[in-house]
Design a protein around this motif. Structure first.
Motif: not given
Length: 570
Positions: A99-100, A107, A145, A149
């Motif tokens: 995750g970010s 993710f 995505l 990140r």
């Protein structure tokens, strides 16, 4: 069991299906074209651009399916890790899947929702990469995505997340170490490379360094290495340059440039003398290892050493395989490989001794075979077989746009390690140009130098540092996924386009076998599949396993071809 159909797909057999009831005599079979002619047909056209923040983007258009491979390669691997920080690059591979600031903690979930395939990430000495193949309509989401990140990760790394992923990595390490011969990788690294060499420690790292990684340490590591100017992004598939530019600028353009990654000094080690060590492990058979330090993939000798490894132990019918396993019955398994990293490499021989056989006898015979190879070199037939086999394998992988060996990988590797996205062409051309003389010369340059020799014998496993009972770490569960940033929700996904299949032609041979042919020109290769009207379900009660046994025997020789002839063609 009887033949039912032969299904063909490729670029070279369209003339076959145009002749009704085709039955070609043996004399009509055309002579195989040289590999040099084959590899000249391999081409991955690409265009590239660089964002102001330094992100290098390579675009290859392939419209055969409505999918795009997204592959991002960071110029950071275990060779960049200083003393006391081993395992950091691999740890970050895991953290970047967790995750970010604007993406969920899992993710993979937003990718699974859109039908993505081949999604994963890997870390090794020279790089960390992430990749996924998504429907064209989901490209914007995938880039969101990946960019999140890259530019918005550290806010999502809490102490709980770090402890959780540190535990995952350490459990992975324990699992690998507990495999048969699981400690060999450490001994080989220590035996071939000096302790302070960039390639002198394994990518998984040490327990002590992983335990010592603080939250401040890992956030600083990320800021130092994962900026856009240290990455190569490849988009391969159903995308054009204009679309790629717009989407990449939208998603990555606001990420600031980071510190520039520095290439460490990594000379090829020269062992003063041959070093021989022994260790014990809980294994069923003795393992013999020979390892020579050799140059990396950009060196002129790299490809010739690949061929040398193939001739010695990389073919179905190779010298060590024939002499030690099939004929001499001295070993049960042989493996030889030339590992070419970006800056250095190792040429490795592994032989598993047959139980009951004296390892000294096997060692002597193995050394005799290697010495004879260095003296006489390979035959032209051996070189041709390995070169053909290797080229076919590489070309077959390029039929895919993504995954572990597709077009995106070829372009990214060339760009990151050789500053040339088209480096695959040079590699294929060098492979096709190998001769017995060139292979023998390279082998004598490097394999006559001192080697690291290791024997792993059955017994109680020797003690080693990582086997100590780890200290208990209380893992704080990371909080549920919530949007943490300001970039807004994940991009929506449009309608997924349908597939367009090639035209299929059918015919029948004189003996009744149906021939089905589909032509597609992505790579210069034809694949054949022969289907039988039988399978596991056809096994007779009381003789279960007949189908599997029969299949296993099909490449073990026939009435007109003995086993060696069959294997020489493999």
């Amino acid at each position: 069991m009887t033949f039912r159909t032969i299904a063909l797909s490729g670029v070279a057999l369209s003339a076959v299906v145009s002749t009704p009831a085709f039955s070609a005599p043996a004399a009509a079979v055309a002579k195989a074209a040289p590999v040099s002619t084959l590899v000249k047909q391999v081409d991955i056209p690409y265009q590239q651009f660089t964002l102001p923040n330094g992100l290098r983007v390579i675009v290859h258009t392939d419209r055969k399916a409505p999918v795009v491979a997204v592959s991002i390669w960071y110029d950071v691997g275990s060779k960049h890790e200083p003393k006391g920080k081993s395992g950091f690059a691999h740890l970050f591979e895991h953290l970047m899947f967790n995750g970010s600031e604007n993406a969920p903690d899992d993710f993979f979930e937003p990718l699974k929702q859109v039908g993505a395939t081949d999604f994963n990430g890997t870390t090794y000495f020279d790089r960390t990469n992430y990749f996924e193949t998504v429907p064209t309509a989901a490209l914007d989401r995938a880039l969101f995505l990946e960019s999140d990140r890259m530019g918005y990760l550290t806010g999502a790394i809490t102490q709980g997340v770090l402890d959780e992923q540190r535990g995952v990595v350490q459990n992975e390490k324990r699992g690998n170490d507990n495999q048969p011969y699981g400690l060999v990788q450490y001994k080989m690294n220590e035996g071939v490379f000096p302790a302070d060499h960039p390639y002198g420690h394994t990518t998984i790292g040490s327990m002590a360094d992983l335990d010592g990684a603080s939250l401040a340490d890992v956030k600083a590591w990320f800021k130092d290495h994962y900026g856009p100017n240290n990455a190569v992004l490849v988009l391969a598939g159903d995308v054009d340059l204009a679309t790629a530019k717009a989407l990449v600028e939208k998603n990555f353009g606001a990420i600031p440039r980071g510190p520039q990654s520095k290439l460490p000094t990594a000379p090829v080690p020269v062992l003063a003398t041959t070093k021989t060590e022994q260790m014990k492990d809980r294994v069923a058979a003795t393992l013999l290892v020979r390892s020579w330090p050799v140059p990396g993939l950009n060196d002129k000798d790299a490809t010739a050493l690949d061929v040398a490894a193939g001739v010695l132990g990389g073919l179905s019918s190779s010298r060590l395989q024939n002499a030690l396993v099939r004929q001499g019955k001295l070993a049960v398994q042989v493996s030889v490989g030339n590992q070419s990293f970006a800056q250095v490499g190792t040429f490795d021989i592994y032989v598993v001794v047959r139980p009951g056989v004296d390892p000294a006898v096997v060692t002597k015979r193995m050394d005799e075979i290697v010495a004879d190879f260095l003296k006489t070199g390979p035959t032209a037939d051996e070189v041709t077989r390995y070169v053909t086999n290797s080229a076919v394998g590489r070309i077959s992988g390029l039929e895919s746009v993504g995954g572990f060996g597709g077009k995106a990988v070829a372009l990214a590797e060339g760009a990151l390690f050789s500053n040339d996205p088209g480096f695959y062409k040079k590699q294929l051309a060098e492979l096709a140009a190998q001769t017995p003389a060139s292979v023998r010369a390279a082998a004598n340059t490097w394999l006559t130098k001192p080697s690291y020799n290791l024997t792993v014998a059955p017994g109680a496993r020797d003690s080693y540092a990582e086997a100590q009972v780890p200290k208990e770490v209380k893992i704080v569960q990371a909080p549920p996924a919530t949007p943490k940033g300001t970039r807004g929700p994940l991009p929506a996904v449009g309608d997924v386009a349908g597939l367009t299949f090639p035209a299929v032609t059918r015919d029948r041979l004189n003996n009744g076998i149906e021939l089905i042919y589909a032509q597609r020109g992505a790579v210069p290769m034809t694949k054949a599949v022969i289907s039988f009207d039988a399978g596991v379900a056809a096994d007779v009660s009381g003789k279960l396993g007949t189908q599997q046994l029969t299949l296993s025997m099909l490449d073990e020789g026939t009435k007109t071809l003995d086993l060696d002839e069959v294997r020489r063609s493999a």
